[in-house]
Design an enzyme around this catalytic site. Structure first.
Site, short mmCIF file in Angstrom:
data_model
loop_
_atom_site.label_atom_id
_atom_site.label_comp_id
_atom_site.label_asym_id
_atom_site.label_seq_id
_atom_site.Cartn_x
_atom_site.Cartn_y
_atom_site.Cartn_z
N GLU A 1 42.73 52.04 36.75
CA GLU A 1 41.71 52.46 36.35
C GLU A 1 40.60 52.40 37.35
O GLU A 1 40.41 51.19 38.15
CB GLU A 1 41.17 51.81 35.17
CG GLU A 1 42.13 51.59 34.05
CD GLU A 1 41.84 50.81 33.06
OE1 GLU A 1 41.01 49.65 33.19
OE2 GLU A 1 42.41 50.62 31.73
N CYS B 1 33.72 50.25 40.12
CA CYS B 1 34.68 49.05 39.98
C CYS B 1 35.89 49.55 40.07
O CYS B 1 36.46 50.29 39.45
CB CYS B 1 34.47 48.35 38.67
SG CYS B 1 35.33 46.90 38.20
N CYS C 1 48.90 42.62 36.47
CA CYS C 1 48.30 41.44 37.25
C CYS C 1 49.52 40.29 36.95
O CYS C 1 50.01 40.29 35.87
CB CYS C 1 46.86 41.10 36.69
SG CYS C 1 46.19 39.89 37.34
N CYS D 1 45.37 35.70 32.48
CA CYS D 1 44.18 35.07 32.07
C CYS D 1 44.24 35.37 30.81
O CYS D 1 44.53 36.52 30.17
CB CYS D 1 43.11 35.39 32.64
SG CYS D 1 42.93 35.09 34.41
N CYS E 1 41.82 38.35 29.07
CA CYS E 1 41.87 39.59 29.91
C CYS E 1 43.00 40.50 29.50
O CYS E 1 44.30 40.16 29.47
CB CYS E 1 42.05 39.39 31.42
SG CYS E 1 42.16 40.73 32.39
N GLU F 1 44.50 41.19 41.12
CA GLU F 1 43.78 40.04 41.65
C GLU F 1 43.74 40.30 43.23
O GLU F 1 44.83 40.59 43.97
CB GLU F 1 44.76 38.79 41.74
CG GLU F 1 44.53 37.42 42.58
CD GLU F 1 43.00 37.43 42.66
OE1 GLU F 1 42.34 37.16 41.60
OE2 GLU F 1 42.41 37.35 43.69
N SER G 1 36.09 40.02 43.59
CA SER G 1 36.19 39.06 42.59
C SER G 1 37.63 38.53 42.66
O SER G 1 38.64 39.00 42.64
CB SER G 1 35.95 39.68 41.26
OG SER G 1 36.04 38.81 40.19
N SER H 1 36.04 34.03 39.45
CA SER H 1 35.98 33.95 37.78
C SER H 1 36.13 32.59 37.68
O SER H 1 37.17 32.05 37.50
CB SER H 1 37.26 34.92 37.61
OG SER H 1 37.02 36.12 37.71
N HIS I 1 34.91 30.65 34.23
CA HIS I 1 35.34 30.81 32.94
C HIS I 1 35.71 29.27 32.00
O HIS I 1 35.76 29.27 30.88
CB HIS I 1 36.57 31.61 32.46
CG HIS I 1 36.38 33.06 33.23
ND1 HIS I 1 35.29 33.69 33.07
CD2 HIS I 1 37.30 33.70 34.06
CE1 HIS I 1 35.32 35.08 34.05
NE2 HIS I 1 36.58 34.87 34.41
N CYS J 1 38.12 45.76 31.47
CA CYS J 1 39.43 45.66 32.43
C CYS J 1 40.58 45.91 31.39
O CYS J 1 41.15 45.43 30.62
CB CYS J 1 39.53 44.17 32.74
SG CYS J 1 40.53 43.92 34.08
#
Ligand code: SAH
Length: 384
Positions: free
Chosen positions: A109, A122, A129, A133, A136, A185, A216, A238, A240, A358
């Site tokens: 995306e 973005c 991934c 996380c 996510c 990532e 990021s 990130s 968090h 995301c």
């Protein structure tokens, strides 16, 4: 796994379709080799570059400065392809989202977020991934592979096609800023990401400067310095969580690169100073990381680092084990950071009606396909 072993195991497939190689994603040097291989003078590479990345030409027939014989020859052996748009959505707030499909059927995306004075795209760097996380949605999709430089640059080219941003305008651009904050990532796909960023930064093409590009990362410490030295782009981290105990849980990469190492790498990030701060992203999760003590600890941890904080209200997805805190709690959290000397704008959620967070569109598309398979109507999901 070492970075090299990772790059090998998850390498994208070669970008040749019916024997023709895609020219999108080649560096200037590589394009020069193609031109030399055809026995053409070197200036042809510059012309091709301009047609591809400045004018956004999609086929060789449009490249009128090249001469008919050369255009025919190019079309026989090469392509100038972007990924195919599998699905496009526009939010009531103007945010646009594209689900893009590569020739091997993999999908990623990208999201375009228009604002008064800029437009940010973005982009994704991987299919799925490995980081898992907890908050996510992409973390629930297993990593399939890295994206190639062509597929990363291709996301910008599709956006420009759709936004009417060719030839690369000097003023009034729809696409002014780039963030590598989509699926994946980026620092686990460093080589392809670096190649794509260099193409994007080239002044005779897409021409988005390093100051308008933000990468990021969840904190792949060994690749951070390289990113700053070689690419010089802005860094977003990130964060968090402000304790290793919690961060180990919600950003499992922390077990490999704990907070102290991550923050040291931020302090040392090349080119970082007060006018060019590191952005720390912090997804607020109700009852998990949103206490006032967390806010105070963040202000303490980031002391001495030229930092700004992006507070992101958790964007829920079906089955997510977290909730978003109330606006009051978020406001108080931001206030404490402010008192601790940090600027901490709360990021407004955008494109919520099109699930712009995301990983969500891809999952929706996969659910539709699965449902279609179950009722035996193959391909129905593609027509939704
Ligand atoms: N792997 C990189 C880039 C992809 S994630 C990284 O970790 O930075 C980019 C950002 O998306 C993360 O900082 C995270 O803040 C945000 N994000 C992911 N899922 C989210 C969700 N459900 N709600 C709000 N933000 C989310």
């Amino acid at each position: 796994m070492s970075r090299n072993a990772h790059a090998e195991q998850f390498a994208p497939p070669p970008d040749t379709l019916d024997g023709r190689m895609n020219l999108v994603g080649l560096t200037r040097g590589e394009l020069g080799e193609v031109v030399a291989g055809l026995g053409e003078p070197a200036f042809r590479a510059r012309q091709l570059w301009s047609w591809i990345y400045h004018h956004g030409a999609r086929d060789f027939a449009a490249m009128t400065s090249l001469g008919k014989a050369l255009r025919t020859q190019l079309a026989e052996r090469f392509r100038v392809d972007r990924p195919e748009i599998a699905r496009a959505q526009t939010s009531s707030d103007g945010t646009r989202k594209w689900l893009l499909r590569s020739p091997d059927g993999q999908e990623v995306e990208s999201v375009h977020i228009p604002e008064a004075a800029r437009g940010t795209l973005c982009v994704s760097s991987q299919v799925g991934c490995t980081l898992t996380c907890r908050f996510c949605h992409t973390g629930t999709q297993r990593l399939v592979r890295n994206l190639s430089a062509a597929e990363i640059v291709g996301q910008l080219m599709v956006a420009r096609d759709e936004l009417g941003d060719w030839p690369s305008p000097k003023a009034d651009r729809q696409l002014t800023n780039l963030v590598l904050m989509g699926m994946g990532e980026p620092l686990y796909n460093y080589d392809n990401v670096a190649k794509a960023i260099r193409i994007v930064m080239d002044g005779e093409g897409i021409a988005i400067s390093k100051r308008k590009i933000t990468l990021s990362t969840a904190g792949v410490v060994p690749a951070m310095r390289r990113c700053g030295e070689e690419l010089g782009v802005n860094l977003a981290v990130s964060l968090h969580a402000v304790s290793d105990e919690l961060r180990d849980e919600i950003v499992p990469l922390n077990r490999k690169y704990p907070l102290a190492e991550l923050l040291a790498a931020c302090r040392d990030y090349p080119g970082v100073h007060n006018a060019r701060r590191i952005t720390f992203e912090y997804v607020l999760l109700k009852g998990v990381n949103d206490s006032l003590a967390d806010a105070r600890e963040m202000a303490r941890l980031l002391k001495g680092i030229p930092a700004k904080v992006n507070l992101i209200p958790f964007n829920p997805w079906p089955g997510a084990p977290f909730e978003c805190p109330s606006a009051d709690v978020i406001e108080r959290f931001a206030q404490i950071l402010f008192e601790g000397g940090l600027t901490a704008p709360v990021r407004q959620p955008r494109g919520q009606d099109i699930m712009a967070a995301c990983g969500q569109l891809k999952s929706a598309s996969e659910r539709l396909k699965k449902a279609a398979r179950e009722v035996g109507v193959a391909g129905a999901a593609d027509r939704q």
